[in-house]
Enzyme design. Structure first.
Site, PDB file in Angstrom:
ATOM      1  N   SER A 126      20.934 -14.232 -94.705  1.00  0.00           N
ATOM      2  CA  SER A 126      20.051 -12.865 -95.048  1.00  0.00           C
ATOM      3  C   SER A 126      20.063 -13.107 -96.535  1.00  0.00           C
ATOM      4  O   SER A 126      19.244 -12.619 -97.219  1.00  0.00           O
ATOM      5  CB  SER A 126      20.805 -11.578 -94.744  1.00  0.00           C
ATOM      6  OG  SER A 126      22.090 -11.565 -95.008  1.00  0.00           O
ATOM      7  N   ASP A 379      26.099  -1.207 -98.683  1.00  0.00           N
ATOM      8  CA  ASP A 379      25.882  -2.499 -98.486  1.00  0.00           C
ATOM      9  C   ASP A 379      26.343  -3.243-100.180  1.00  0.00           C
ATOM     10  O   ASP A 379      25.421  -3.051-100.789  1.00  0.00           O
ATOM     11  CB  ASP A 379      24.462  -3.088 -98.090  1.00  0.00           C
ATOM     12  CG  ASP A 379      24.020  -4.464 -98.073  1.00  0.00           C
ATOM     13  OD1 ASP A 379      24.909  -5.001 -98.435  1.00  0.00           O
ATOM     14  OD2 ASP A 379      23.123  -4.806 -97.696  1.00  0.00           O
ATOM     15  N   HIS A 382      24.086  -7.892-100.215  1.00  0.00           N
ATOM     16  CA  HIS A 382      22.894  -8.084-100.405  1.00  0.00           C
ATOM     17  C   HIS A 382      22.374  -7.634-101.664  1.00  0.00           C
ATOM     18  O   HIS A 382      23.223  -6.814-102.378  1.00  0.00           O
ATOM     19  CB  HIS A 382      21.892  -7.456 -99.171  1.00  0.00           C
ATOM     20  CG  HIS A 382      22.232  -8.117 -97.859  1.00  0.00           C
ATOM     21  ND1 HIS A 382      23.065  -7.601 -97.008  1.00  0.00           N
ATOM     22  CD2 HIS A 382      21.927  -9.453 -97.439  1.00  0.00           C
ATOM     23  CE1 HIS A 382      23.119  -8.440 -95.959  1.00  0.00           C
ATOM     24  NE2 HIS A 382      22.359  -9.425 -96.286  1.00  0.00           N
TER      25      HIS A 382
END
Length: 402
Positions: A126, A379, A382
């Protein structure tokens, strides 16, 4: 353990289409220095001084960001921080300044014209998707009326800048047909992972099933790293296969090294370096534990992760701001041993300074209850878009064309 048999086929692609009208733009010249592509530590020249691209400092620059999230057609909710309520915006206004020089300004029209008729493919996890979407947004901001096509699938998604039409400007002698494809191929380990008798088998010595889709690209950018550390329910495999034997677990760095060596051998054997340019994105750091990245942690420290962080770590020369990822040492070692080394886009240190650039709780993946508990749900792996991956792509652009 008994030998396991049979494979699962990959899912079919799911398709969607997005069309826009097109326009023509002026082509500006670029200097080409592709002979430097395979250096381990890329250097360009500025004012007769060697410019180290990956050592430098972050400086405030109000000409950033390079695009707005509301004007980009492809940002996943996971990365769309402004859409999901991030209140601050200073994190968008930083520019990476390498030692002794400045990066050339990214120009989306130039990128399309230089890559006309070619395919750029990002391959990995990702974080690779983060960079893929960033590059599309950066180009799209320069040609918002251009005809495009989006095809989302698993494991392959593609975005095409088709670009038909004529400009009223005298210098555009014909219509601009870009024909540029920018793809993302999901392969979080780079090596094969199969489902056999209901069990997920990570094959540390096999790439070929994945690699069939990679051979035709003109530019390949690989990444891996984060999935190798996952434990418990986040772990993506049930067994690892090495040398015909199966293991429920092994030293994760050793497994990563074996997997990347398999990938490196595949690249050396299957990719023509005179036709295809190969990059490897350095390990993208996370900011989940302030003890690993705060200098002078005190007893009064209240932050538990990247939540609430709004400014970068201040750069202090060439010192890494925390615990240097051991995975990066493995990546660097394996790439150096390749017959035709991939170009290591070493974004690890410059990204480590950016504790402020993660989605934190401002992600479409979280429900209200999760947002209310940032200690566990933020998060910190990311990156927001616009944001840090745009700098990765400015470096990518520089090493491609300068």
């Amino acid at each position: 353990m008994a030998l396991l048999h049979s494979l699962f086929a990959l899912p079919f692609l799911l398709l969607s289409l997005q069309l826009h009208t097109s326009s023509c733009a002026l082509l500006l010249s670029l200097r080409h220095h592709h002979n430097t592509l395979h250096q381990q530590r890329p250097m360009i020249h500025a004012n007769q001084t060697n410019c180290a691209l990956f050592v430098g400092t972050w400086v405030q620059d109000d000409s950033y960001p390079l695009y707005q999230s509301s004007n980009c057609p492809i940002i996943d909710p996971q990365f769309n921080c402004k859409l999901f309520g991030r209140p601050d915006s200073d994190y968008l206004r930083y520019r990476w300044r390498p030692l002794n020089c400045d990066l050339p300004r990214f120009n989306g029209v130039e990128f399309l014209l230089q890559m006309k008729g070619k395919t750029v493919m990002f391959v990995g996890d990702s974080l690779g998707r983060n960079q893929w979407q960033s590059l599309i947004c950066m180009i799209y901001a320069a040609v918002p009326q251009t005809q495009t096509q989006l095809v989302r699938g698993e494991p392959l998604s593609t975005f095409r800048f088709l670009g038909k039409g004529k400009s009223a400007q005298w210098f555009c002698s014909s219509r601009t047909d870009y024909g540029v494809t920018i793809s993302f191929y999901r392969a979080p380990y780079l090596v094969e992972i199969d489902v056999v008798q209901g069990k997920r088998i990570l094959r540390l010595e096999e790439v070929d099933g994945n690699g069939d889709a990679w051979r035709s690209a003109d530019v390949l950018s690989f990444n891996t790293g984060h999935w190798w550390d996952h434990q418990g329910s986040l772990q993506g495999w049930d067994y690892m296969e090495l040398g015909g034997k199966y293991y429920q677990d092994m030293d994760r760095l050793a497994a990563l090294e074996r997997g990347i060596k398999t990938w490196a051998n595949w690249v050396d054997s299957n990719i023509d370096s005179s036709r295809t340019k190969v990059f490897f994105l350095g390990i993208s750091p996370s900011h989940t534990n302030p003890n690993e990245w705060n200098s002078g942690v005190t007893a009064g420290l209240t932050t538990k992760n990247c939540y609430g962080e709004t400014t970068p770590i201040i750069s202090t020369g060439t010192a890494y701001p925390g615990v240097y990822p051991e995975q990066m040492r493995v990546v660097d070692m394996v790439i150096r041993e390749m017959s035709n080394p991939a170009y290591l886009l070493d974004i690890t240190m410059l990204s480590a300074f950016r504790k402020d650039a993660h989605p934190s709780i401002y992600s479409g993946d979280l429900n209200p209850q999760q947002r209310a508990n940032p200690t566990y749900s933020a998060d910190c792996s990311h990156w927001c878009l616009p944001g840090l991956p745009d700098t990765w792509n400015e470096l990518f652009y520089t090493t491609l064309f300068y």
